[in-house]
Design a protein around this motif. Structure first.
Motif, PDB file in Angstrom:
ATOM      1  N   SER A   1      -5.382 -14.757 -45.479  1.00 53.39           N
ATOM      2  CA  SER A   1      -5.775 -16.085 -44.990  1.00 53.39           C
ATOM      3  C   SER A   1      -5.041 -17.182 -45.752  1.00 53.39           C
ATOM      4  CB  SER A   1      -7.289 -16.278 -45.135  1.00 53.39           C
ATOM      5  OG  SER A   1      -7.992 -15.388 -44.311  1.00 53.39           O
ATOM      6  N   ARG A   2      -4.890 -16.989 -47.066  1.00 51.75           N
ATOM      7  CA  ARG A   2      -4.162 -17.975 -47.864  1.00 51.75           C
ATOM      8  C   ARG A   2      -2.695 -18.040 -47.465  1.00 51.75           C
ATOM      9  NH1 ARG A   2      -6.546 -16.624 -53.943  1.00 51.75           N
ATOM     10  NH2 ARG A   2      -8.666 -17.450 -53.584  1.00 51.75           N
ATOM     11  N   ILE A   3      -2.120 -16.865 -47.192  1.00 49.27           N
ATOM     12  CA  ILE A   3      -0.712 -16.833 -46.777  1.00 49.27           C
ATOM     13  C   ILE A   3      -0.545 -17.522 -45.428  1.00 49.27           C
ATOM     14  CG2 ILE A   3       1.209 -15.339 -46.129  1.00 49.27           C
ATOM     15  CD1 ILE A   3       0.129 -13.276 -48.110  1.00 49.27           C
ATOM     16  N   ILE A   4      -1.473 -17.243 -44.500  1.00 55.67           N
ATOM     17  CA  ILE A   4      -1.398 -17.856 -43.168  1.00 55.67           C
ATOM     18  C   ILE A   4      -1.619 -19.364 -43.263  1.00 55.67           C
ATOM     19  CG2 ILE A   4      -2.529 -18.010 -40.916  1.00 55.67           C
ATOM     20  CD1 ILE A   4      -2.947 -15.007 -41.017  1.00 55.67           C
ATOM     21  N   ASN A   5      -2.535 -19.797 -44.131  1.00 52.41           N
ATOM     22  CA  ASN A   5      -2.747 -21.236 -44.319  1.00 52.41           C
ATOM     23  C   ASN A   5      -1.487 -21.895 -44.884  1.00 52.41           C
ATOM     24  OD1 ASN A   5      -5.383 -21.126 -43.415  1.00 52.41           O
ATOM     25  ND2 ASN A   5      -6.246 -20.841 -45.462  1.00 52.41           N
ATOM     26  N   PHE A   6      -0.818 -21.202 -45.793  1.00 55.80           N
ATOM     27  CA  PHE A   6       0.443 -21.707 -46.342  1.00 55.80           C
ATOM     28  C   PHE A   6       1.499 -21.792 -45.245  1.00 55.80           C
ATOM     29  CE2 PHE A   6       4.608 -20.816 -48.334  1.00 55.80           C
ATOM     30  CZ  PHE A   6       4.698 -21.932 -49.151  1.00 55.80           C
ATOM     31  N   ALA A   7       1.554 -20.748 -44.401  1.00 51.82           N
ATOM     32  CA  ALA A   7       2.511 -20.733 -43.282  1.00 51.82           C
ATOM     33  C   ALA A   7       2.202 -21.859 -42.300  1.00 51.82           C
ATOM     34  CB  ALA A   7       2.462 -19.385 -42.569  1.00 51.82           C
ATOM     35  N   THR A   8       0.916 -22.140 -42.104  1.00 50.06           N
ATOM     36  CA  THR A   8       0.528 -23.232 -41.213  1.00 50.06           C
ATOM     37  C   THR A   8       0.997 -24.572 -41.769  1.00 50.06           C
ATOM     38  OG1 THR A   8      -1.433 -21.993 -40.489  1.00 50.06           O
ATOM     39  CG2 THR A   8      -1.416 -24.359 -40.069  1.00 50.06           C
ATOM     40  N   GLY A   9       0.855 -24.741 -43.088  1.00 52.64           N
ATOM     41  CA  GLY A   9       1.326 -25.970 -43.717  1.00 52.64           C
ATOM     42  C   GLY A   9       2.823 -26.161 -43.557  1.00 52.64           C
TER      43      GLY A   9
ATOM     44  N   ALA B   1       3.105 -23.985 -32.715  1.00 56.10           N
ATOM     45  CA  ALA B   1       2.473 -23.801 -31.407  1.00 56.10           C
ATOM     46  C   ALA B   1       1.765 -22.448 -31.334  1.00 56.10           C
ATOM     47  CB  ALA B   1       3.518 -23.906 -30.303  1.00 56.10           C
ATOM     48  N   THR B   2       2.372 -21.429 -31.940  1.00 54.27           N
ATOM     49  CA  THR B   2       1.764 -20.095 -31.949  1.00 54.27           C
ATOM     50  C   THR B   2       0.531 -20.062 -32.846  1.00 54.27           C
ATOM     51  OG1 THR B   2       3.940 -19.096 -31.595  1.00 54.27           O
ATOM     52  CG2 THR B   2       2.191 -17.653 -32.388  1.00 54.27           C
ATOM     53  N   LEU B   3       0.635 -20.648 -34.042  1.00 50.71           N
ATOM     54  CA  LEU B   3      -0.494 -20.686 -34.962  1.00 50.71           C
ATOM     55  C   LEU B   3      -1.658 -21.494 -34.394  1.00 50.71           C
ATOM     56  CD1 LEU B   3       1.504 -21.211 -38.257  1.00 50.71           C
ATOM     57  CD2 LEU B   3      -0.060 -19.304 -37.839  1.00 50.71           C
ATOM     58  N   ASP B   4      -1.337 -22.552 -33.678  1.00 46.91           N
ATOM     59  CA  ASP B   4      -2.358 -23.428 -33.102  1.00 46.91           C
ATOM     60  C   ASP B   4      -2.843 -22.928 -31.741  1.00 46.91           C
ATOM     61  OD1 ASP B   4      -3.857 -25.857 -33.565  1.00 46.91           O
ATOM     62  OD2 ASP B   4      -2.786 -26.715 -31.860  1.00 46.91           O
ATOM     63  N   ARG B   5      -2.272 -21.809 -31.297  1.00 42.97           N
ATOM     64  CA  ARG B   5      -2.613 -21.217 -29.987  1.00 42.97           C
ATOM     65  C   ARG B   5      -2.431 -22.243 -28.858  1.00 42.97           C
ATOM     66  NH1 ARG B   5      -8.383 -19.484 -30.377  1.00 42.97           N
ATOM     67  NH2 ARG B   5      -8.506 -21.098 -31.958  1.00 42.97           N
ATOM     68  N   ALA B   6      -1.328 -22.973 -28.944  1.00 40.45           N
ATOM     69  CA  ALA B   6      -1.051 -24.023 -27.968  1.00 40.45           C
ATOM     70  C   ALA B   6      -0.195 -23.543 -26.809  1.00 40.45           C
ATOM     71  CB  ALA B   6      -0.359 -25.200 -28.654  1.00 40.45           C
ATOM     72  N   ASN B   7       0.216 -22.273 -26.849  1.00 44.50           N
ATOM     73  CA  ASN B   7       1.034 -21.757 -25.757  1.00 44.50           C
ATOM     74  C   ASN B   7       0.197 -21.637 -24.482  1.00 44.50           C
ATOM     75  OD1 ASN B   7      -0.128 -19.817 -27.599  1.00 44.50           O
ATOM     76  ND2 ASN B   7       0.579 -18.231 -26.222  1.00 44.50           N
TER      77      ASN B   7
END
Length: 206
Positions: free
Chosen positions: A11-19, A75-81
């Motif tokens: 989760s921390r890695i994904i949050n970092f990737a989101t940033g 867009a992928t992380l935010d599920r905006a597709n």
């Protein structure tokens, strides 16, 4: 206990990737804005000074390709597709979750192939010293490398999401699976709209 710890790390890695992906979309948006300003300046110069700046079509095409590749990760992380949800909404939750996972797998496979061949294009341009067939003669490996870098980052993001979603699928955590790769619900959309409205109101008060 180990699974919880691994999920926390992931989760921390994904949050970092989101940033990082948020920074990437600002970069993509800025690149698009600069491209629009450059085109505007070229049109005005051509109209009133009869002296075009030149290269606006070439630079805008580079900017468009680069900005798209770098915007895809967020867009992928935010599920905006965009996905067709007419039948999806009528399905049982678990079946819909499995389809979400399959959709993510399909997207990852597709992006891996695109990244591979895009990388081949950039490497070929580097090896042969290819330049654009324009007055600027831009070395093609420069914009192509920035373009490919966006796809490589997207591939990394998809690998992280696949790791989390596959773990959720195996452990039966449907909620986490849907939150990782499912479609955005109307409630989530309404929450985002409400948050945006609150920000606008706060800015107006200032």
């Amino acid at each position: 206990m180990t699974e919880i710890r691994n999920e926390t790390i992931l989760s921390r890695i994904i949050n970092f990737a989101t940033g990082l992906s948020k920074i990437a979309i600002w970069f993509a948006g800025g690149l698009t804005l600069l491209s629009a300003l450059y085109i505007t300046a070229d049109v005005i110069s051509r109209k009133f000074l009869n002296s075009p700046i030149g290269g606006s079509d070439e630079m805008s095409s580079y900017a468009f390709a680069i900005s798209i590749s770098w915007a895809l990760s967020f867009a992928t992380l935010d599920r905006a597709n965009i996905r067709i949800d007419a039948i999806y909404q009528l399905m049982p939750v678990r079946i819909a979750a499995i389809l979400d996972w399959l959709a993510l797998v399909g997207l990852a496979i597709f992006i891996v192939f695109i990244t591979r061949y895009a990388l081949d294009v950039a490497v070929t341009s580097w090896d042969y010293g290819s330049t654009a067939n324009t007055a600027l003669g831009t070395p093609l490996w420069i914009p192509q490398s920035l373009w490919v870098a966006g796809f490589i980052w997207l591939t990394i993001v998809l690998a992280l999401l696949l790791t989390r979603s596959t773990t959720a699928l195996v452990t039966g955590d449907v909620k986490l699976l849907s939150a990782t790769c499912g479609m955005r619900t109307s409630k989530e959309g309404a929450h985002d709209e409400a948050s945006a409205s609150r920000r606008i109101l706060e800015e107006d008060r200032r």
